[in-house]
Design a protein around this motif. Structure first.
Motif, PDB file in Angstrom:
ATOM      1  N   TYR A 120      12.234 -21.905  17.849  1.00  0.00           N
ATOM      2  CA  TYR A 120      12.112 -21.707  16.401  1.00  0.00           C
ATOM      3  C   TYR A 120      11.798 -20.261  16.032  1.00  0.00           C
ATOM      4  N   TYR A 121      11.773 -19.363  17.044  1.00  0.00           N
ATOM      5  CA  TYR A 121      11.374 -17.980  16.797  1.00  0.00           C
ATOM      6  C   TYR A 121      12.275 -17.296  15.775  1.00  0.00           C
ATOM      7  N   ASP A 122      13.581 -17.414  15.919  1.00  0.00           N
ATOM      8  CA  ASP A 122      14.511 -16.741  15.011  1.00  0.00           C
ATOM      9  C   ASP A 122      14.391 -17.291  13.587  1.00  0.00           C
ATOM     10  N   ILE A 123      14.182 -18.595  13.468  1.00  0.00           N
ATOM     11  CA  ILE A 123      14.001 -19.190  12.136  1.00  0.00           C
ATOM     12  C   ILE A 123      12.735 -18.641  11.486  1.00  0.00           C
ATOM     13  N   ALA A 124      11.666 -18.561  12.286  1.00  0.00           N
ATOM     14  CA  ALA A 124      10.405 -18.042  11.768  1.00  0.00           C
ATOM     15  C   ALA A 124      10.541 -16.584  11.341  1.00  0.00           C
ATOM     16  N   GLU A 125      11.228 -15.780  12.149  1.00  0.00           N
ATOM     17  CA  GLU A 125      11.433 -14.374  11.808  1.00  0.00           C
ATOM     18  C   GLU A 125      12.231 -14.239  10.512  1.00  0.00           C
ATOM     19  N   GLY A 126      13.230 -15.109  10.335  1.00  0.00           N
ATOM     20  CA  GLY A 126      14.036 -15.067   9.117  1.00  0.00           C
ATOM     21  C   GLY A 126      13.232 -15.419   7.884  1.00  0.00           C
ATOM     22  N   LEU A 127      12.353 -16.404   8.017  1.00  0.00           N
ATOM     23  CA  LEU A 127      11.499 -16.777   6.886  1.00  0.00           C
ATOM     24  C   LEU A 127      10.523 -15.651   6.549  1.00  0.00           C
ATOM     25  N   MET A 128       9.923 -15.061   7.564  1.00  0.00           N
ATOM     26  CA  MET A 128       8.956 -13.996   7.336  1.00  0.00           C
ATOM     27  C   MET A 128       9.602 -12.814   6.617  1.00  0.00           C
ATOM     28  N   ALA A 129      10.842 -12.496   6.968  1.00  0.00           N
ATOM     29  CA  ALA A 129      11.535 -11.367   6.348  1.00  0.00           C
ATOM     30  C   ALA A 129      11.744 -11.580   4.853  1.00  0.00           C
ATOM     31  N   LYS A 130      11.860 -12.814   4.427  1.00  0.00           N
ATOM     32  CA  LYS A 130      12.098 -13.100   3.014  1.00  0.00           C
ATOM     33  C   LYS A 130      10.899 -12.757   2.131  1.00  0.00           C
ATOM     34  N   PHE A 131       9.741 -12.604   2.740  1.00  0.00           N
ATOM     35  CA  PHE A 131       8.527 -12.338   1.958  1.00  0.00           C
ATOM     36  C   PHE A 131       8.233 -10.837   1.823  1.00  0.00           C
ATOM     37  N   GLU A 132       9.059  -9.990   2.403  1.00  0.00           N
ATOM     38  CA  GLU A 132       8.773  -8.556   2.432  1.00  0.00           C
ATOM     39  C   GLU A 132       8.637  -7.951   1.037  1.00  0.00           C
ATOM     40  N   ASN A 133       9.443  -8.388   0.079  1.00  0.00           N
ATOM     41  CA  ASN A 133       9.442  -7.793  -1.259  1.00  0.00           C
ATOM     42  C   ASN A 133       8.569  -8.552  -2.259  1.00  0.00           C
ATOM     43  N   LEU A 134       7.694  -9.402  -1.756  1.00  0.00           N
ATOM     44  CA  LEU A 134       6.841 -10.190  -2.650  1.00  0.00           C
ATOM     45  C   LEU A 134       5.404  -9.685  -2.605  1.00  0.00           C
ATOM     46  N   ASP A 135       4.819  -9.452  -3.784  1.00  0.00           N
ATOM     47  CA  ASP A 135       3.395  -9.151  -3.865  1.00  0.00           C
ATOM     48  C   ASP A 135       2.604 -10.407  -3.504  1.00  0.00           C
ATOM     49  N   GLU A 136       1.325 -10.230  -3.247  1.00  0.00           N
ATOM     50  CA  GLU A 136       0.462 -11.376  -2.978  1.00  0.00           C
ATOM     51  C   GLU A 136      -0.356 -11.721  -4.219  1.00  0.00           C
ATOM     52  N   ILE A 137      -0.472 -13.011  -4.486  1.00  0.00           N
ATOM     53  CA  ILE A 137      -1.331 -13.509  -5.561  1.00  0.00           C
ATOM     54  C   ILE A 137      -2.512 -14.228  -4.916  1.00  0.00           C
ATOM     55  N   LYS A 138      -3.710 -13.892  -5.325  1.00  0.00           N
ATOM     56  CA  LYS A 138      -4.914 -14.452  -4.712  1.00  0.00           C
ATOM     57  C   LYS A 138      -5.103 -15.915  -5.084  1.00  0.00           C
ATOM     58  N   TYR A 139      -5.593 -16.672  -4.109  1.00  0.00           N
ATOM     59  CA  TYR A 139      -5.814 -18.105  -4.325  1.00  0.00           C
ATOM     60  C   TYR A 139      -6.844 -18.356  -5.415  1.00  0.00           C
ATOM     61  N   GLU A 140      -7.762 -17.440  -5.577  1.00  0.00           N
ATOM     62  CA  GLU A 140      -8.811 -17.628  -6.585  1.00  0.00           C
ATOM     63  C   GLU A 140      -8.265 -17.625  -8.007  1.00  0.00           C
ATOM     64  N   TYR A 141      -7.006 -17.218  -8.180  1.00  0.00           N
ATOM     65  CA  TYR A 141      -6.423 -17.168  -9.525  1.00  0.00           C
ATOM     66  C   TYR A 141      -5.879 -18.515  -9.994  1.00  0.00           C
ATOM     67  N   ILE A 142      -5.723 -19.465  -9.087  1.00  0.00           N
ATOM     68  CA  ILE A 142      -5.167 -20.751  -9.518  1.00  0.00           C
ATOM     69  C   ILE A 142      -6.292 -21.702  -9.913  1.00  0.00           C
ATOM     70  N   PRO A 143      -6.029 -22.623 -10.853  1.00  0.00           N
ATOM     71  CA  PRO A 143      -7.066 -23.560 -11.295  1.00  0.00           C
ATOM     72  C   PRO A 143      -7.412 -24.586 -10.220  1.00  0.00           C
ATOM     73  N   GLU A 144      -8.578 -25.216 -10.369  1.00  0.00           N
ATOM     74  CA  GLU A 144      -9.061 -26.141  -9.350  1.00  0.00           C
ATOM     75  C   GLU A 144      -8.208 -27.392  -9.230  1.00  0.00           C
TER      76      GLU A 144
END
Length: 300
Positions: free
Chosen positions: A265-289
């Motif tokens: 599953y290494y190549d699949i995992a690498e492909g998924l990880m690459a898709k997140f390169e251009n995404l900022d991170e949103i903190k978990y504390e920002y979502i409601p309970e």
């Protein structure tokens, strides 16, 4: 396909985006729940593939019933699994398919449905996944005009729906569309897989390799048993949250980084990880309970 192009100048813009997405999803849930409550139908069936958001949907329906001064009892089909040592539970090579209708005690489920209809007390088993056995029973007395919500993947299977002599209302929740986020395309199945990889690592201690392994049979069952029957549901909901791929980024990258180069599953995992390169991170504390995402990341 849903198109999202989003960059954030500051943290407040992230918070505002989360709140906007939550309000949109809340409205979708609220409109559906009110329709269900106002239908007057006693038996409600809630289904959807893995990591589609069934728990959040069930909780919203309960809330709206209570707000309307009505009662609803939730019964999970998972509690009707046969015990691990039951001869009816064992499959070829002793591998158990928990998505199959064959592992459900349909006779007991049928008895509960009939007793609920006649106003008799019903005894619902409690299934423990750790010991893979029944550890007790819960008793419910269904009052006149009280609704019963049957929740689980198998709720749309013909083996289950055929047990209902009276009218029922079906609800189906899923990620309904593929999504393009900042130029990266995520299929609707990839989004649920990402949710499951994080959820299973956090709550079940499962490695990414093991979740990928299970995913193959999970998808086979969905195409065979779930999707062909989803149209019995008059209420169809989309559980995708516009902010979710920004939110889940650090969690999924951590899980996928554990897969070694020798894994199939290494190549699949690498492909998924690459898709997140251009995404900022949103903190978990920002979502409601009460966010849907507590199903996958846990309570705050």
């Amino acid at each position: 396909m849903i198109i999202i192009n989003k960059t954030f100048k500051n943290e407040q813009e992230k918070i505002d985006f989360v709140n906007e997405c939550e309000r949109d999803f809340e409205k979708r849930l609220d409109d559906a729940a009110k329709r269900i409550v106002n239908s007057g139908i006693i038996n409600i069936l809630l289904s959807g593939p893995t990591c589609s958001g069934k728990t959040t949907t069930a909780n919203k329906i309960i809330e709206d019933y209570h707000n309307a001064g009505q009662e609803v009892t939730v019964i999970s089909l998972d509690d009707f699994f046969y015990e691990r040592n039951d001869a009816r539970m064992v499959k070829e090579n002793e591998k158990i398919d928990y998505d199959s209708a064959d592992v459900l005690d349909l006779e007991l489920l049928s008895s509960c449905i009939k007793n609920a209809k006649t106003g008799n007390n019903i005894r619902v088993p409690i299934f423990d996944f750790v010991s893979q056995s029944r550890v007790g029973y819960n008793s419910h007395y269904i009052t006149e005009n009280e609704s019963v919500l049957f929740e689980g993947i198998q709720a749309v299977y013909p083996e289950v729906t055929s047990l209902f002599e009276d009218e029922f209302l079906g609800i189906f929740i899923n990620v309904n569309e593929d999504v393009c986020v900042n130029g990266s395309v995520f299929s609707r199945d990839e989004i649920r897989l990402i949710r499951r990889l994080v959820r299973d690592r956090k709550f079940r201690g499962a490695s990414a390799d093991f979740t990928f392994y299970l995913w193959e049979t999970v998808r086979e069952n969905e195409d065979k048993n779930i999707y062909p029957n989803k149209n019995i549901c008059s209420v169809q909901l989309d559980s995708f949250m516009g902010y979710e791929l920004f939110l889940i980024k650090p969690y999924i990258l951590e899980v996928l980084s554990e897969i070694e180069k020798g894994s199939k599953y290494y190549d699949i995992a690498e492909g998924l990880m690459a898709k997140f390169e251009n995404l900022d991170e949103i903190k978990y504390e920002y979502i409601p309970e009460n966010s849907l995402y507590t199903e996958f990341l846990g309570k705050k």
